[in-house]
Write a protein that holds these residues in place. Structure first.
Motif, short mmCIF file in Angstrom:
data_model
loop_
_atom_site.label_atom_id
_atom_site.label_comp_id
_atom_site.label_asym_id
_atom_site.label_seq_id
_atom_site.Cartn_x
_atom_site.Cartn_y
_atom_site.Cartn_z
N THR A 120 0.83 -0.93 -0.11
CA THR A 120 -0.10 0.03 -0.12
C THR A 120 0.77 1.29 0.13
N LEU A 121 0.48 2.03 -0.59
CA LEU A 121 1.37 3.60 -0.80
C LEU A 121 0.18 4.57 -1.23
N SER A 122 0.17 5.55 -0.19
CA SER A 122 -0.50 6.58 -0.21
C SER A 122 0.01 7.94 0.28
N GLY A 123 -0.37 8.92 -0.43
CA GLY A 123 0.21 10.27 -0.13
C GLY A 123 1.27 10.76 -0.80
N GLY A 124 2.41 9.81 -1.62
CA GLY A 124 3.35 10.31 -1.94
C GLY A 124 4.59 9.31 -1.94
N GLY A 125 5.56 9.68 -2.53
CA GLY A 125 6.96 8.79 -2.27
C GLY A 125 7.00 7.83 -3.74
N THR A 126 8.24 7.41 -3.85
CA THR A 126 8.27 6.58 -5.07
C THR A 126 9.21 5.28 -4.48
N TYR A 127 8.87 4.09 -5.04
CA TYR A 127 9.60 2.94 -4.49
C TYR A 127 10.18 2.05 -5.77
N THR A 128 11.22 1.39 -5.61
CA THR A 128 11.44 0.15 -6.12
C THR A 128 11.21 -0.95 -5.45
N GLN A 129 10.52 -2.02 -5.92
CA GLN A 129 10.38 -3.37 -5.08
C GLN A 129 11.03 -4.35 -5.72
N ALA A 130 11.65 -5.14 -4.96
CA ALA A 130 12.27 -6.40 -5.92
C ALA A 130 12.50 -7.72 -4.97
N GLN A 131 12.24 -8.78 -5.62
CA GLN A 131 12.39 -9.93 -4.88
C GLN A 131 13.93 -10.16 -4.95
N THR A 132 14.51 -10.30 -3.74
CA THR A 132 15.97 -10.33 -3.59
C THR A 132 16.42 -11.59 -3.02
N ALA A 133 17.64 -12.12 -3.70
CA ALA A 133 18.05 -13.41 -3.14
C ALA A 133 18.94 -13.10 -1.87
N LEU A 134 18.84 -14.23 -0.87
CA LEU A 134 20.00 -13.92 0.05
C LEU A 134 20.89 -14.90 -0.09
N THR A 135 22.09 -14.28 0.61
CA THR A 135 23.33 -15.15 0.65
C THR A 135 23.52 -15.72 1.77
N SER A 136 24.64 -16.53 1.92
CA SER A 136 25.03 -17.38 3.12
C SER A 136 25.72 -16.36 4.13
N SER A 137 25.88 -15.02 3.85
CA SER A 137 26.13 -14.08 4.81
C SER A 137 24.99 -13.38 5.52
N ASP A 138 23.94 -13.83 5.15
CA ASP A 138 22.31 -13.05 5.93
C ASP A 138 22.04 -14.23 6.79
N ALA A 139 21.77 -13.94 7.96
CA ALA A 139 21.28 -14.63 8.92
C ALA A 139 20.02 -15.46 8.79
N ALA A 140 19.03 -14.71 7.76
CA ALA A 140 17.80 -15.19 7.43
C ALA A 140 18.14 -16.52 6.54
N PHE A 141 19.22 -16.46 5.74
CA PHE A 141 19.62 -17.50 4.73
C PHE A 141 19.96 -18.70 5.50
N ALA A 142 20.71 -18.47 6.72
CA ALA A 142 20.94 -19.53 7.70
C ALA A 142 19.72 -20.36 8.38
N ASP A 143 18.51 -19.58 8.21
CA ASP A 143 17.26 -20.16 8.93
C ASP A 143 16.41 -20.58 7.89
N GLY A 144 16.96 -20.78 6.51
CA GLY A 144 16.41 -21.40 5.43
C GLY A 144 15.71 -20.69 4.27
N PHE A 145 16.02 -19.44 4.40
CA PHE A 145 15.18 -18.73 3.29
C PHE A 145 16.16 -18.08 2.33
N SER A 146 15.76 -18.16 1.05
CA SER A 146 16.79 -17.95 -0.10
C SER A 146 16.35 -16.55 -0.78
N GLN A 147 14.79 -16.18 -0.46
CA GLN A 147 14.30 -14.86 -1.09
C GLN A 147 13.88 -14.14 -0.17
N SER A 148 13.83 -12.83 -0.47
CA SER A 148 13.22 -11.65 0.25
C SER A 148 12.36 -10.75 -0.60
#
Lengths: 375, 54
Positions: free
Chosen positions: A60-88
Motif C-alpha cells: 500500500t502506498l498513499s500520499g506520495g513517495g516512489t519505490y522500487t520493489q524487488a524479490q531479492t536473493a539472500l546469501t550465506s552471509s545473511d542470518a535469514a539464509f541460515a534459517d532456510g530462506f533464499s528469497q526476500s
C-alpha cells in the motif's frame, strides 16, 4: 529413538531433526518466504498501491513517495539464509516524501474461510503469533497490526529494528477477538500489516493492543521508522508466518509446487515461471494458441481449464504477440500473423476461461493472458 | 473508464464489463475486486461507453 518435546520448537529427534509442533497448514500466510514472483522480480517507479513482485503481497502506498520493489536473493552471509530462506522482498525508497497523511505498508489479505479455525467471535478465540525476518538501514520502532474487514476492528503491536542492515527475527503475538467473527466466505477478512512508512495522521493516537474499532490515528501509533523519509532508506522482509499460537514456531516450508498452487488461486498467467508478465511473447512462448483450421465464417473458440480453481471468477487481460493489451493475434494460412485484433468475446469462471472470434476468416488466434482474482 | 460488451446477436453481454485502459474483461461477480472498483466508479456518477457493434 529418543525425542525432546518442547512447546515452542516442537519435537527434536536424536538425530537433531525437528518436527514442528503445529500441524501442516499452520501458516495462514501464503508465500511468506517470498519464493513465488509471477508478476515480476523487480518493479521501479512505484507511486501507488498494488501487487508488483512477490505473489500475494500487496504494497500500500498513499500520499506520495516512489519505490522500487524487488524479490531479492539472500546469501550465506545473511542470518535469514541460515534459517532456510533464499528469497526476500526489498522496498527501496527512490523519491522521498513525508506528509501527515502518507503511509506505506507491506500487507497480505486473507480470505475469511481460511480463518474459521481461529474461532473469532467466540470465547474460544485463539491468539495468533506473527513471526518474520526484517532488515533495514533504519533502526527504531515499527508497527505490525491486524485489521478485520468484517468488523472494522484492529489490533497492533510494536517491534524494534535494533541494528542497521542486519537481518533480525521478530515475533509479535495478538490476542484473539472474542467479540467479532470472520465471515466464512471467499472475501477479504484479515489484513496483516507490516508498516513501513507513515505520517502523523496515523501515529497521533494510541497503540491498540486489544481488538477495538479502527481509527486512523491509532493505525500505526508507536511507529518511528519512516522508509519514505529518505532515498537512502530501504526495508526487506522474509519468512513471514502467522499461526494460531501464543509463541512462534519454525517456519512451515512448502514445496515450490505447493506454494505456487496456493498463489495461483489469486493469479495465473500464460507466462512461464521466471518470465515476467508483459515480457516478450510469441506463438510458441508465453502464450496460448487456439487453432481451428477453417477459413469459413462462424464462431470459433476454445475453453481452457485452469490448473488451480481461482478464488472467484477472475479478470482476464489478453495481449497480442506485440504485447498490445486487450488485443489478440490472428493466425492465417502459413502461420501469417496479424496483431492488434480485438477479440469478440470472452468469459471466465473460477476454473476455466475462453476467448472467441466471430465470423473470422483466419485459422486461429494466439494471445498471452493473465487471470487475476486478488483480494 | 469502462465499456459495455455485446454478444454475437448484438444484445448486451450482461456477464462482463471491459476496462478500457488494458482491455480487461471483468466478470460482473461481486467478489471480484475489479468489479467492485467498477461499481465504485459507477457510484461516482460515471457511465460506461456503449459496446462496439458485432
Amino acid at each position: 529413538m529418543s525425542v525432546a518435546i518442547n512447546g515452542t520448537n516442537g519435537i527434536t529427534y536424536n538425530d537433531g531433526s525437528l518436527q514442528p509442533s503445529a500441524p501442516v497448514g499452520k501458516n495462514l500466510i501464503i508465500n511468506g518466504n517470498m519464493q513465488i514472483a509471477q508478476r515480476a522480480t523487480s518493479v521501479t517507479g512505484i507511486t501507488s498501491g498494488g501487487y508488483y513482485t512477490v505473489d500475494r503481497w500487496q504494497q500500500t502506498l498513499s500520499g506520495g513517495g516512489t519505490y522500487t520493489q524487488a524479490q531479492t536473493a539472500l546469501t550465506s552471509s545473511d542470518a535469514a539464509f541460515a534459517d532456510g530462506f533464499s528469497q526476500s522482498v526489498k522496498y527501496d525508497c527512490t523519491t522521498a516524501y513525508t506528509s501527515a497523511n502518507s503511509f506505506s505498508v507491506h500487507r497480505q489479505i486473507i480470505e475469511g474461510q481460511n480463518l474459521q479455525q481461529l474461532a473469532y467471535g467466540t470465547s474460544s478465540a485463539k491468539s495468533v503469533t506473527l513471526s518474520f525476518w526484517v532488515k533495514s538501514n533504519v533502526t527504531g520502532t515499527a508497527v505490525a497490526s491486524l485489521y478485520s474487514a468484517d468488523s472494522s476492528r484492529q489490533i497492533s503491536q510494536t517491534y524494534t529494528i535494533d541494528a542497521t542492515n542486519t537481518w533480525e527475527y521478530k515475533t509479535v503475538t495478538f490476542a484473539g477477538d472474542t467479540a467479532s467473527a470472520f465471515d466464512n466466505d471467499n472475501a477479504a477478512s484479515l489484513y496483516v500489516n507490516l508498516v513501513m512508512a507513515t505520517g502523523t495522521d496515523y501515529t497521533s493516537g494510541t497503540l491498540r493492543s486489544t481488538w477495538t474499532t479502527y481509527a486512523n490515528a491509532d493505525f500505526a501509533a508507536g511507529q518511528t521508522i519512516d522508509i519514505s523519509a529518505s532515498t537512502s532508506n530501504d526495508i526487506s522482509f522474509t519468512g513471514v508466518q502467522l499461526e494460531a499460537n501464543t509463541t512462534a514456531t519454525p517456519f512451515e516450508n512448502l514445496q515450490y509446487g505447493q506454494q505456487l498452487a496456493l498463489c495461483q488461486r489469486y493469479l495465473q498467467s500464460s507466462w512461464s515461471q521466471g518470465s515476467a508478465i508483459g515480457s516478450a511473447v510469441s506463438i510458441t512462448t508465453n502464450s496460448t494458441q487456439q487453432s481451428w483450421g477453417s477459413n469459413n465464417a462462424g464462431i470459433a473458440g476454445q475453453a481452457f481449464l485452469l490448473p488451480v480453481t481461482m478464488r472467484t471468477s477472475p479478470t482476464l487481460v489478453v495481449y497480442d504477440m506485440a504485447l498490445n493489451v486487450g488485443k489478440v493475434t490472428t493466425l492465417g494460412n502459413g502461420a501469417a500473423q496479424i496483431n492488434n485484433v480485438a477479440a469478440n468475446n470472452s468469459a471466465t469462471t473460477t476454473n476455466m476461461f475462453y476467448v472467441r472470434m466471430y465470423a473470422n476468416s483466419k485459422v486461429g488466434i494466439a494471445f498471452a493472458h493473465t487471470l487475476t482474482a486478488e483480494l | 473508464m469502462y465499456k459495455k460488451l455485446s454478444n454475437i446477436d448484438g444484445t448486451e453481454n450482461i456477464e462482463q464489463i471491459q476496462r478500457i485502459v488494458d482491455g480487461a474483461y471483468i466478470p460482473r461477480i461481486e467478489a471480484n475486486t475489479d468489479y467492485q472498483a467498477y461499481l465504485e466508479w459507477l457510484a461516482e456518477g460515471n457511465t460506461p461507453e456503449e459496446a462496439d457493434e458485432t
